[in-house]
Each structure stands twice: as C-alpha cells, then as structure tokens.
Design a protein around this motif. Structure first.
Motif, PDB file in Angstrom:
ATOM      1  N   ALA A 338       0.864  -1.187   0.000  1.00 25.43           N
ATOM      2  CA  ALA A 338       0.000   0.000   0.000  1.00 25.43           C
ATOM      3  C   ALA A 338       0.894   1.228   0.000  1.00 25.43           C
ATOM      4  N   GLU A 340       0.991   5.141  -0.120  1.00 31.45           N
ATOM      5  CA  GLU A 340       0.125   6.298   0.129  1.00 31.45           C
ATOM      6  C   GLU A 340       0.895   7.592  -0.102  1.00 31.45           C
ATOM      7  N   PHE A 342       0.330  11.653   0.276  1.00 28.48           N
ATOM      8  CA  PHE A 342      -0.489  12.753   0.803  1.00 28.48           C
ATOM      9  C   PHE A 342       0.150  14.080   0.400  1.00 28.48           C
ATOM     10  N   LYS A 370      -6.780   1.181  -6.493  1.00 29.56           N
ATOM     11  CA  LYS A 370      -6.305   2.407  -5.865  1.00 29.56           C
ATOM     12  C   LYS A 370      -7.498   3.189  -5.350  1.00 29.56           C
ATOM     13  N   ASP A 371      -7.248   4.047  -4.382  1.00 36.65           N
ATOM     14  CA  ASP A 371      -8.303   4.933  -3.907  1.00 36.65           C
ATOM     15  C   ASP A 371      -7.723   6.326  -3.685  1.00 36.65           C
ATOM     16  N   PHE A 372      -8.594   7.307  -3.641  1.00 41.03           N
ATOM     17  CA  PHE A 372      -8.123   8.675  -3.451  1.00 41.03           C
ATOM     18  C   PHE A 372      -9.238   9.523  -2.867  1.00 41.03           C
ATOM     19  N   THR A 376      -5.193  12.756  -0.879  1.00 34.52           N
ATOM     20  CA  THR A 376      -4.430  11.515  -0.700  1.00 34.52           C
ATOM     21  C   THR A 376      -4.758  10.522  -1.802  1.00 34.52           C
ATOM     22  N   THR A 378      -3.806   6.436  -2.756  1.00 34.59           N
ATOM     23  CA  THR A 378      -3.176   5.194  -2.295  1.00 34.59           C
ATOM     24  C   THR A 378      -3.261   4.151  -3.400  1.00 34.59           C
ATOM     25  N   TYR A 380      -2.493   0.194  -4.382  1.00 41.54           N
ATOM     26  CA  TYR A 380      -2.270  -1.136  -3.817  1.00 41.54           C
ATOM     27  C   TYR A 380      -1.577  -1.961  -4.896  1.00 41.54           C
ATOM     28  N   ILE A 404       5.097  10.505   1.557  1.00 43.44           N
ATOM     29  CA  ILE A 404       4.880   9.202   0.931  1.00 43.44           C
ATOM     30  C   ILE A 404       5.297   8.103   1.896  1.00 43.44           C
ATOM     31  N   SER A 441      -9.148  -1.069   4.763  1.00 44.08           N
ATOM     32  CA  SER A 441      -9.760  -0.371   3.631  1.00 44.08           C
ATOM     33  C   SER A 441     -10.752  -1.316   2.965  1.00 44.08           C
TER      34      SER A 441
END
Length: 484
Positions: A338, A340, A342, A370-372, A376, A378, A380, A404, A441
C-alpha cells in the motif's frame, strides 16, 4: 459442424506427465459438434515443467534470481552461467526420468535441449561483450533476453511431449512457435496462422510451445502470462469450438488448503467478469487479455482438474449470471504494498496525478486497485521490493512536498457473477470483526462483482477463512455440490 478444441496444460500438471498422458492425451473425447470419441481434434499448448521458468527467469513467489535476473546484474564473475548449467541439469534429469529404457529417444531429447542451451550461452556471452562498448546499453536488450530464456522451458516440454506421445502410438506434431534461429519476425497472429496452415486436426495432435516469438513481444505486455496469450490466440486464429485449461486443482470457492477441502465447492459455472477479478489478484483462471479474445469470438472456456478427468470442470461464459445473487469465490493475495501519497497541493488540481500514474506504469509493478480523496492517493501494488523502492524514489523526486509511505498488507476479495445481496457488506465486515481481523480499507464497485478488503498481512488466512465460512459455508443458496 465438428470443431477442434485448443487446450492448455499448466506446468505443475506437465511435471506429472504420466497422469497427463493417461487422463488427457490418451483419453478420447467427443469433439465440439461431434458425436463420436476421438483422440484427435485437439491441440495442446504446454507450459514448461514446474520450476524450469523460475530457474530461467526468477522465482515467481520468492524472487530468487534465475538466469535472467543474474545476467541483468552484469556481474563480471558471470553467475548466470552456473545457473544456466543448473537448469540444464534439471532438464536432462527430467529427460532421463521420462524416457527411462528408451535410450535413443532420450539422447534425441538431450541433444535438442542441450543445443538450445548452448545457443543461449553463446548469445549471452556475445551480448555481454557488445555491451562493454558505450554505444550499446544492456537495458535496451534485456526484454529480448527474457523472451529468449522463456522459450527454452516451453520448447523443452513441448518437444518431450511429442516424443512421449509417439512412443504411445499417438500421431503428435511439434509446433515450435519460439522462432529459434530465424531471420524473420512475424506478428503473433501471422506466426500462429502460418504454423497451423497445414495441420490436419482429424489425424494429428499438435503440441504447441506456450511461448510465441513475435513482433509484438509477448513478455513486454503479459510477462509470465504469455502462455495463456498463446493459448487464446491459437484458439481464435484456428477457429476452435472450445478452449480448455487443465490445472492441478478445481476452480473452487476458496483455496482448500486454507479453508479445508471438505468446506469448498467446485465452481460449475461462472463468467468472464469473475475470471478477470481472479486474474487481478494473480490467481488467474486465464489472463484477462487472453480471455478477451475468447470472449469476443464467443468461444467457451472450461477449466478442468488434470487429475479428475471425469469431472466436467468449470465453464466460463460471457452470458452467465448466478440464478440467486451470492458470493461464489473467496480469493486474495498477500504481500500487497500500500503506497500512500499525501499532498495538500493536489486539492482541486485535476492534472496532479498524471505523472504519478506514468511512474507507476514505468516501475513495472502491478496495480490491484487504488483509492483517493481530496489530498491523498493510495495505490495497492504487487511487485518486488526493488521496484517498489524505485517507485518511491521517483515519486518523492517528482512530488517534493508530498508525504509518501509504504506498508505491506494483504487483500481478500469476495467475488461473484452477481453479488447484489442486501446487507452483504455488513455481513462480511461482521465476519471479519468476529474473527479479530481489522479492516484497513474496503473497495466495492457499482457493478458488484467483487468486494475487496485490505487487512494486515498476518491476518490474511484468518480473513479468508472467516469470509468463506460466513458467505459460502453458511449460505443456504450453496448446494452441497456445484457442477456444470
């Protein structure tokens, strides 16, 4: 109309060649659209014997360097040579075991693979010498080296299989797609089309190398999924009626070693969406790009257990959806990175992530999801630590104001052709909580064919077991036995 099938045999199954011979090659089948059984009307795309490609490239799970990885380091002591000799010894040992008591055939098989290994050795030595000149950089040639080494494993198993079949009075034909020592290069489709131009499926059994050398370069796009791309393209180019993958296990509701063989059900029917989700986790029934070709041509795909030939296996269709919405498979993967990032500066900047996406692609790691949010992002990722570190350094150099961090986690997914079950997320989350698994998550798309949970790496096994127990074992919609 009677049509042939194209069938792929995985490396673990190939290593148990006596079982493959008895359960597949010597077992007559009714061809697609036919009524009478025959040994023919089948073409087989074969993988290298188990462990051979690991030795030639790198170990798929542990990352232990093989010939390719050692060669790429350009160590003046040439450790890749010793590794190449070790792979050759393993191949010759396989020949000796396969052709015990058949000295002429064994010598022929030994000469075939030893000649190719000598070709590789000389080629790599010459390349090393060339790359001592500043005009030539090794990195420009490594992808070709990787392709050449991959070809050895599949050529070895395909050639041996033909010899074994001929010893058993089956008219087998060696289809060598490795383009060894050729001064021409075709597209993937043209190469396969020419190779099969005069094949008579009614009277001969083609045994095809899983690796195909072509202008596109299979490994640049598919890496070690290249044999599945060959399999798919052979099926579409030759107009197969059915595509079959033989594995050492059934496509089941979960890994039986993790949840208990008595608790899993073989999956009788599913669709390509489910196959795509499994592929994303690295547990592919078939590579998604390979599946796309079959899907477009409406070719039925079947996954069968090599060691249970009576079982019809799993049919993967374009139009299938379970009659009752439910979870069909619990699958996942450990060692997910993961990453990340920011940065307050990304808020409201639609172009912020473009360079980030380019660097992730360039790193060669695989993005699972991925997510945001506003500030931020992130990713995977699946990949070795060296590539992850390379990516972190490049991201930090390009996003100097960003914080990061990277952390190793695990991903567990509930997958199904139709998971529109009210309260499913609540049930899954409760099952994980009751098992003492903390959810880091959650990801679920509107199509509702999968639900991903990110958990601590050490909680992976507990998460798989908890979800399988709650969503499948305790689900009354699952019958005791699922069959096609």
């Amino acid at each position: 109309m009677i049509k042939h099938s194209v069938e792929k045999i995985g490396g673990t199954s190939m290593s148990r060649y006596d079982d493959v011979l008895k359960n597949i090659w010597q077992r007559p089948q009714v061809p697609h659209g036919g009524t009478e059984k025959t040994l023919y009307q089948r073409a087989f795309v074969v993988s290298a014997y188990a462990g051979m490609t690991n030795g030639l490239l790198e170990h798929k799970k542990t990352g232990e360097p093989g010939v390719y990885a050692l060669f790429s380091e350009m160590d003046e002591n040439r450790p890749w040579q010793q590794k190449l000799y070790e792979v050759q010894a393993a191949m010759l040992a396989m020949n000796e075991e396969m052709f015990e008591g058949q000295d002429i055939v064994r010598r022929r098989a030994d000469q075939f693979i030893s000649s190719r290994i000598e070709d590789v050795k000389q080629c790599l030595e010459h390349l090393e010498n060339v790359c001592t000149f500043g005009h030539f950089q090794l990195d420009d040639h490594l992808h070709r080296v990787r392709e050449m080494l991959s070809a050895l494993g599949e050529a070895h198993s395909a050639y041996n299989s033909v010899q074994l079949l001929k010893l058993n009075d089956i008219n087998a034909r060696f289809i060598d797609l490795t383009n060894w020592r050729s001064d021409s290069q075709q597209t993937l489709e043209d190469h396969i089309s020419d190779a099969f131009a005069d094949v008579d499926f009614t009277q001969e059994m083609p045994i095809v190398t899983g690796y195909t050398q072509c202008r596109e370069g299979l490994m640049k796009t598919y890496d070690r999924g290249y044999s599945e791309m060959t399999f798919s393209k052979v099926a579409t180019v030759t107009g197969a009626g059915e595509a079959i993958i033989h594995k050492e296990y059934h496509l089941s509701t979960a890994d039986p070693e993790m949840v208990g063989a008595e608790n899993v059900h073989p999956i009788g029917l599913t669709n390509y969406d489910v196959a795509d989700q499994l592929a994303n986790l690295g547990m592919e029934a078939i590579h998604p790009r390979a599946a796309a070709g079959l899907r477009k041509r409406n070719i039925l795909l079947r996954v069968k257990n090599t060691f249970e030939p009576e079982h019809r296996g799993t049919e993967i269709r374009s139009d299938y959806s379970s009659k009752t919405p439910k979870v069909e498979i619990i699958a996942g993967t450990r060692s997910v990175w993961a990453m990340e990032l920011f940065d307050q500066d990304m808020v409201g900047d639609p172009s912020y992530g473009q360079k980030m996406n380019d660097l992730v692609f360039e790193s060669g790691v695989r993005v699972l999801t991925k997510d945001f949010n506003a500030n931020t992002v992130t990713f995977y990722l699946k990949g070795n630590k060296r590539r992850i570190n390379w990516l972190m350094d490049r991201l930090q150099a390009n996003y100097t104001n960003a914080d990061i961090r990277v952390e190793k986690m695990a991903m567990v997914s509930a997958i199904g052709s139709d998971m529109k079950v009210p309260g499913l997320l609540k049930s899954a989350a409760s099952a994980l909580s009751d098992a003492g698994v903390n959810i880091l998550s959650v990801h679920q798309a509107m199509r509702q064919v999968d639900m991903m949970f990110i958990v601590a790496d050490q909680d992976y096994a507990a998460a798989v077991k908890a979800l399988h127990t709650d969503l499948i074992e305790n689900n009354s919609d699952w019958e005791a036995v699922q069959s096609a």
